[in-house]
Design a protein around this motif. Structure first.
Motif, PDB file in Angstrom:
ATOM      1  N   ARG A 148       1.353  -1.029  -0.149  1.00 22.22           N
ATOM      2  CA  ARG A 148      -0.061   0.027   0.106  1.00 22.22           C
ATOM      3  C   ARG A 148       1.131   1.135   0.063  1.00 22.22           C
ATOM      4  O   ARG A 148       0.702   2.366  -0.981  1.00 22.22           O
ATOM      5  CB  ARG A 148      -0.523   0.361   1.573  1.00 22.22           C
ATOM      6  N   ARG A 149       2.030   1.242   1.037  1.00 26.50           N
ATOM      7  CA  ARG A 149       2.499   2.619   0.721  1.00 26.50           C
ATOM      8  C   ARG A 149       3.889   2.799  -0.395  1.00 26.50           C
ATOM      9  O   ARG A 149       3.221   3.333  -0.307  1.00 26.50           O
ATOM     10  CB  ARG A 149       4.033   2.488   2.215  1.00 26.50           C
ATOM     11  N   GLY A 150       3.576   1.337  -0.889  1.00 33.74           N
ATOM     12  CA  GLY A 150       4.595   1.510  -2.077  1.00 33.74           C
ATOM     13  C   GLY A 150       6.004   2.027  -1.333  1.00 33.74           C
ATOM     14  O   GLY A 150       6.854   3.003  -0.291  1.00 33.74           O
ATOM     15  N   GLY A 151       6.862   2.116  -2.670  1.00 33.88           N
ATOM     16  CA  GLY A 151       8.465   2.732  -2.633  1.00 33.88           C
ATOM     17  C   GLY A 151       9.524   1.595  -1.899  1.00 33.88           C
ATOM     18  O   GLY A 151      10.573   2.229  -1.634  1.00 33.88           O
ATOM     19  N   TYR A 152       8.963   0.493  -1.344  1.00 33.33           N
ATOM     20  CA  TYR A 152       9.957  -0.333  -0.464  1.00 33.33           C
ATOM     21  C   TYR A 152      10.851  -1.095  -1.584  1.00 33.33           C
ATOM     22  O   TYR A 152      11.216  -1.736  -0.980  1.00 33.33           O
ATOM     23  CB  TYR A 152       8.364  -1.314   0.603  1.00 33.33           C
ATOM     24  N   ARG A 153      10.636  -1.757  -2.616  1.00 31.71           N
ATOM     25  CA  ARG A 153      11.443  -1.701  -3.175  1.00 31.71           C
ATOM     26  C   ARG A 153      12.704  -1.048  -3.525  1.00 31.71           C
ATOM     27  O   ARG A 153      13.926  -1.677  -3.432  1.00 31.71           O
ATOM     28  CB  ARG A 153      10.936  -2.090  -4.831  1.00 31.71           C
ATOM     29  N   LYS A 154      12.512  -0.299  -3.651  1.00 30.27           N
ATOM     30  CA  LYS A 154      13.313   1.102  -4.103  1.00 30.27           C
ATOM     31  C   LYS A 154      14.496   0.662  -3.113  1.00 30.27           C
ATOM     32  O   LYS A 154      13.967   0.844  -1.297  1.00 30.27           O
ATOM     33  CB  LYS A 154      13.406   2.086  -3.958  1.00 30.27           C
ATOM     34  N   ARG A 158      18.159  -1.475   3.664  1.00 28.31           N
ATOM     35  CA  ARG A 158      17.645  -2.857   4.613  1.00 28.31           C
ATOM     36  C   ARG A 158      18.398  -3.595   4.822  1.00 28.31           C
ATOM     37  O   ARG A 158      18.068  -4.133   6.332  1.00 28.31           O
ATOM     38  CB  ARG A 158      15.971  -3.159   4.500  1.00 28.31           C
ATOM     39  N   LEU A 159      18.983  -4.405   4.235  1.00 32.20           N
ATOM     40  CA  LEU A 159      19.719  -5.875   4.978  1.00 32.20           C
ATOM     41  C   LEU A 159      21.471  -5.080   4.473  1.00 32.20           C
ATOM     42  O   LEU A 159      21.630  -6.003   4.985  1.00 32.20           O
ATOM     43  CB  LEU A 159      19.345  -6.296   3.581  1.00 32.20           C
ATOM     44  N   THR A 188      19.938   9.048   8.637  1.00 31.35           N
ATOM     45  CA  THR A 188      18.770   7.598   8.301  1.00 31.35           C
ATOM     46  C   THR A 188      17.451   7.357   9.049  1.00 31.35           C
ATOM     47  O   THR A 188      17.698   8.365  10.290  1.00 31.35           O
ATOM     48  CB  THR A 188      19.427   6.035   8.749  1.00 31.35           C
ATOM     49  N   THR A 189      16.763   7.131   8.422  1.00 26.52           N
ATOM     50  CA  THR A 189      14.946   6.739   9.998  1.00 26.52           C
ATOM     51  C   THR A 189      14.516   5.889   9.330  1.00 26.52           C
ATOM     52  O   THR A 189      14.929   5.002   8.486  1.00 26.52           O
ATOM     53  CB  THR A 189      14.351   8.923   9.430  1.00 26.52           C
TER      54      THR A 189
END
Length: 91
Positions: free
Chosen positions: A27-33, A38-39, A87-88
């Motif tokens: 729903r939020r989108g942008g997680y793939r970018k 994140r890892l 970072t946030t």
């Protein structure tokens, strides 16, 4: 004993909350970018931006981010060559 129960129920909790988390990410989108960041997997360009070793500031809430930006600006006033990274976890 508490650690035993934590280790026992952690996988179960993960399975229960995973579908809701996935829906939220979609729903939020942008997680793939830049998901690899994140890892801890950074692109060559991102690694180059981290040299020389930067001053790293982490903020969680929007208020903390606003303060962190002021702190970074004040630090850069003292030393213009300072490289700051913010970072946030806030979207």
């Amino acid at each position: 004993m508490a650690r035993f129960f934590y280790n026992l129920f952690w996988p179960l909790g993960l399975l229960l909350f995973l579908p809701a988390s996935m829906r939220k990410m979609i729903r939020r989108g942008g997680y793939r970018k830049d998901f690899g960041q994140r890892l801890g997997l950074y692109s060559r360009v991102a690694r180059e931006n981290l040299r020389p070793r930067p001053t790293w500031i982490h903020a969680v809430s929007v208020g903390e981010i606003m303060i962190a930006l002021k702190i970074a600006a004040a630090l850069r006033e003292r030393d213009p060559s300072l490289n700051c990274i913010l970072t946030t976890t806030t979207t």
